[in-house]
Structures are given as C-alpha cells and as structure tokens.
Scaffold this active site. Structure first.
Site, short mmCIF file in Angstrom:
data_model
loop_
_atom_site.label_atom_id
_atom_site.label_comp_id
_atom_site.label_asym_id
_atom_site.label_seq_id
_atom_site.Cartn_x
_atom_site.Cartn_y
_atom_site.Cartn_z
N GLU A 176 30.43 -4.19 15.28
CA GLU A 176 30.02 -4.29 16.70
C GLU A 176 30.70 -5.68 17.05
OE1 GLU A 176 25.91 -3.86 17.34
OE2 GLU A 176 26.11 -1.73 17.61
N GLU A 375 27.16 5.01 14.29
CA GLU A 375 25.72 4.63 14.69
C GLU A 375 25.21 5.48 15.96
OE1 GLU A 375 24.47 0.82 15.01
OE2 GLU A 375 25.75 -0.05 13.17
#
Ligand code: P53
Length: 477
Positions: A176, A375
C-alpha cells in the site's frame, strides 16, 4: 462453464508484524510496528520513542505465528489455500536495516516456513516491506527521507531474492505504497516510510520525496529480481479505494479525477516507469525542492512491475470546495464526504462490492497488466459461542458480494486476474487500530485487546464456506 482459470490463486493474506509475534526472537530487531501502541475504534495508535515500559504493544506477541506456524499452515492446507500471502519481516533479516551481513536465524525461519507451505502445495506470495521497516533506520536516517535507505532496501531485497529464488515466485515491493497520499495524521507516513513530521516541515513535500525514493528502490528491486530469476513475478501493491464524485456537477467530477490522480500516481510510476505530467507540474508549481534525478528516471523506466497487486475494502466520495484553487488540490483528510448510497462497517468503512469491479476495470484500462487482489475483507466483532463455534454470516455476505463482482470483471469484462487472497483470514492485529477485536478471520484466535487469551485456533462458519468456494473454483458461492 468455468469462470476462473484452473490455476487461479485462491489464498489468504497476512503481514509478518500483524501475526508473527516473537518480536525479539531469533535475533530480530525493533521495527516501526514495535513502537506502535494499541488504539481502539476511533482512537489512534500512539507512536512512542522506542519501546517504552508500561505500554501495550500488540505486535510484540501478536498471535505468535512464529511459534505456531507448523500447526497454522496445516490448518491453511485444510482450508484448501493455494496461495499464502505474507511479508518477510525486514528486521529478522537485517535487524537494524544498515547491517552489513544478514541474520542467518531470520533467513532460516522463512526457509522453514516456505518449505512447510510447499509441503502442502501452497504458493507463497511475498511482500518485501509491509509497515515494518527497521526502527533504527528511523532514528539514524529519518526513514525514507534519506536516499541512503534505497541502498539498505536493495540489500535486503537482493538477499531474500537470492535466498528464496527457488521457493518464492510471486513478490510485491511496498505494501500500500500510496496510503501516504494521506500525509496528514501520523499513521501513513510512519507505517509506509518511517517518517514523523517535525515542526516547520512541509508534510506533503516530505511525502513526495520519500515516495520517490521508494519507487526508485522498488524499480531497482524489480530489475535485480528479474536478473536473479527471470520467472519472478514482481508486483506493485496499491491500496485501491475508488473515489467517486459526490454529484454530477462537473466541479465534483474534476475533483474526483484529481483525487484519483493524487492517490494513484504511485501506480503510474511503478507500472509505466514514468511520472504523470500533471504531478511534475504540480510539484514544480508548489515549489517543492525534490531530489528527483535524470538517472532516477532511467531506473524507473527499467524497473516496471509485472502485475498490479491491490487491496480493496471500500470506496470514497469527494465534493469540490466552495472555492477550489487552480490545482484542485485533493486533501484526503478534508475533502471526503459520506456516500449516502452505501452502508458502513462498524469502523466506518463504506461497503461497496461493485466498486471492486470498477477498480479492476480502471486498473486494467490504465496499465494493461494482470491484476492480483491481495487483500479484501470485513473487519467485525465476532462472538465465540460456548461450544467454540463462531457464526459470522456478515463476513460471508461481504466476501460473497465482492467475489461476485470479481467474477463479473473476469467473465464480462475480460480482466486478467491472477488470484484473490482475502485479508486476515486468520485473526490478527489490526494495522489501523492495533485491535484484536477488529477481526477478519475464517480462523478464530483466542486473544483479546488486552493481550489475554489462550491463542487457541478454531474454525468459524466462514472457514467452511471459503473452503467450499475454493473447492468449486468460485462456482458455488
Ligand atoms: P485494518 C487503511 C485503508 C485501507 C487499508 O486494515 C489499510 C489501511 C490501514 O489501516 O491497510 C491494509 O487492520 C493493510 C493491512 C491492514 C488491512 O488493510 O486497519 O495492508 O496491513 O491490516 C486492514 O483494519
């Protein structure tokens, strides 16, 4: 009618610091996650100056995967996982980050873990840096403020690429990497980049510098990885939160466009090997004095990623300010508005299954690369019944709706999708809040927010559901 390819990577995802524990075991050094206390829903985690007595640091022991990995991997095999996404804790390999030689005991731990996974035919999918950089790099170098950290990261990446070249094929560089587009507040800059803003510093400029060094480090790792094993698949990892205009007002539409550009330019650099024009102009207009060299541009071009890994939990919406500057600058902490068409989780995350299909189309059009959903999941409070069972239909509902949209993107939109690894499929420490009680798992772990519990593992209803999903290759949800 088979919707998904036969070799589709059904899996589960975790990160080292959120489940391993053993924070000082086997020569491990202190990471940024080790100096973050437990927060609560709506209460930020504190970042302390080193490890302080009397504080609750939930990542220190986490769910002790370090001590339980053999029995846990056995459960993962029973669940039917084809892929297991985790990270390599940088501090197990280079405890301080700037060490000349790696720590053999740390390297051996991941050798053993990967062997255990392969025993059951489970493919490891590895993130190099997932919110757990060595704390020593923070205190000595100011984190990713420093160009020197590129060399330390490359040393770490090269070491593990060589060591595991025959055991790991799928990699991602920075987890991320784009969270820090939200450079206000302490969380993203610290977890992404080991940075705490000092008085007088321009957080936005500091973020653009750190993120630049990270994209250069990522591109170097991609190049080196491909030299070590040409079969490696090395991806970006982007936190994808689509940002919609709050209305059809063209000002809101352009605001949303600028917001998307601001959150996702990281992927432009990693996938296309170059900066978008708007951003270089914006950085120039703002007078940020950034260290971005011509040599760096060559590195970026030569180290493009093989696929786009991304997380997906929710979507945002934005509204233009009454008076926008010419830049239409997006400030995440200011410009978001609630989307009245969506429901929220208990933690205020707006639930938007269709947004996943939108996001997949957006990525595919923009980069023309394979995608990997690394995810997705639903954080919720679970109730363990007296007989040990956990009934979690809310979690199954969330995942079912998202998988439906994922399959539509493949069947109807022709998207090339490598796999799907739902987040925290074994309960672990929340990154955002440090809670155990924000649970994502199909496997329950007996531990509470105060660190009490037997650590016993048990199967929730969602375990049996997901097992069946994998068995039918996503045909029967
Ligand atoms: P937690 C914010 C927004 C989207 C994803 O998050 C995020 C975050 C950071 O909190 O993080 C990712 O545990 C991250 C994982 C994290 C997971 O989403 O705050 O890659 O480490 O645990 C879920 O509920």
């Amino acid at each position: 009618m088979s919707k998904l390819p036969k070799n589709f990577l059904w899996g589960g995802a975790v990160a080292a610091h959120q489940l391993e524990g053993g924070w000082q075991a086997g020569g491990k050094g202190v990471s940024v996650a080790d100096v973050m206390t437990a927060g609560a829903n709506g209460v930020e985690r504190k970042i302390t100056a080193g490890v302080q007595p009397g504080e609750n640091y939930p990542n220190h022991d986490a769910i002790d995967f370090y001590g339980h990995y053999k029995e846990d991997v056995k459960l993962f095999a029973e669940l039917g996982l084809k892929a297991f996404r985790t990270s390599i804790a940088w501090t197990r390999i280079f405890p301080n980050g700037d060490d000349a030689e790696p720590n053999e005991e740390g390297l051996q731990f991941y050798d053993d873990l990967f062997d255990e996974l392969h025993k059951y035919g489970i493919e490891p999918v590895i993130t190099l840096s997932h919110f757990e950089m060595p704390y020593h790099l923070v205190t000595e170098y100011g984190g990713w403020r420093s160009r020197k950290v590129i060399d330390f990261f490359v040393r770490f990446a090269t070491t593990v690429f060589k060591r595991y070249k025959d055991k790991v094929k799928y990699w991602m560089t920075f987890n991320e990497i784009n969270n820090q587009a939200n450079y206000e507040g302490t969380f993203a800059l610290f977890t992404n980049s080991g940075i705490q803003i000092k008085p007088g510093e321009n957080a936005e400029a500091v973020m653009y510098q750190a993120a630049h060094y990270e994209t250069v480090a990522s591109a170097l790792a991609v190049q080196i990885g491909h030299q070590i094993n040409p079969d490696f698949q090395i991806g970006a990892m982007i936190a994808m939160v689509p940002i919609y205009p709050a209305s059809p007002d063209p000002r809101d539409v352009f605001k949303a466009e600028r917001a998307m550009q601001t959150r996702y330019w990281f992927a432009d650099v990693q996938a296309k090997g170059e900066y978008p024009h708007w951003l270089r102009k914006y950085q120039e207009n703002q007078g940020f004095n950034l260290d971005i060299t011509l040599a760096d541009m060559d590195v970026l071009q030569a180290g493009k990623v093989d696929y786009i890994g991304f997380s997906y939990y929710m979507s945002f919406a934005v509204k233009a300010q009454e008076k926008e500057p010419a830049s239409y600058k997006y400030v995440e902490s200011r410009d978001l508005v609630a989307n009245p068409t969506l429901k929220q989780s208990d933690w205020g995350w707006q639930i938007d299954p269709q947004g996943l299909r939108y996001a997949m189309n957006w990525f595919a059009d923009r980069y023309d690369l394979p995608l990997f959903i690394v995810e997705n999941g639903f954080g919720a409070v679970d109730k363990k019944e007296a007989d040990g069972s956990v009934h979690d239909p809310y979690r199954v509902d969330y995942l079912r709706q998202h998988i439906e949209q994922m399959e539509l993107a493949v069947e109807e939109d022709g998207i090339d999708l490598m796999g799907y690894t739902p987040w925290g499929f074994i309960d672990l420490v929340s990154a955002g809040t440090g809670q155990m009680s924000k649970r994502y798992g199909f496997i329950y772990v007996d531990k509470d927010d105060d660190g009490q519990g037997t650590l016993a593992r048990s199967k929730k209803d969602s375990f049996y559901w997901y097992k069946h999903v994998i068995q039918t290759n996503g045909e029967d949800l």
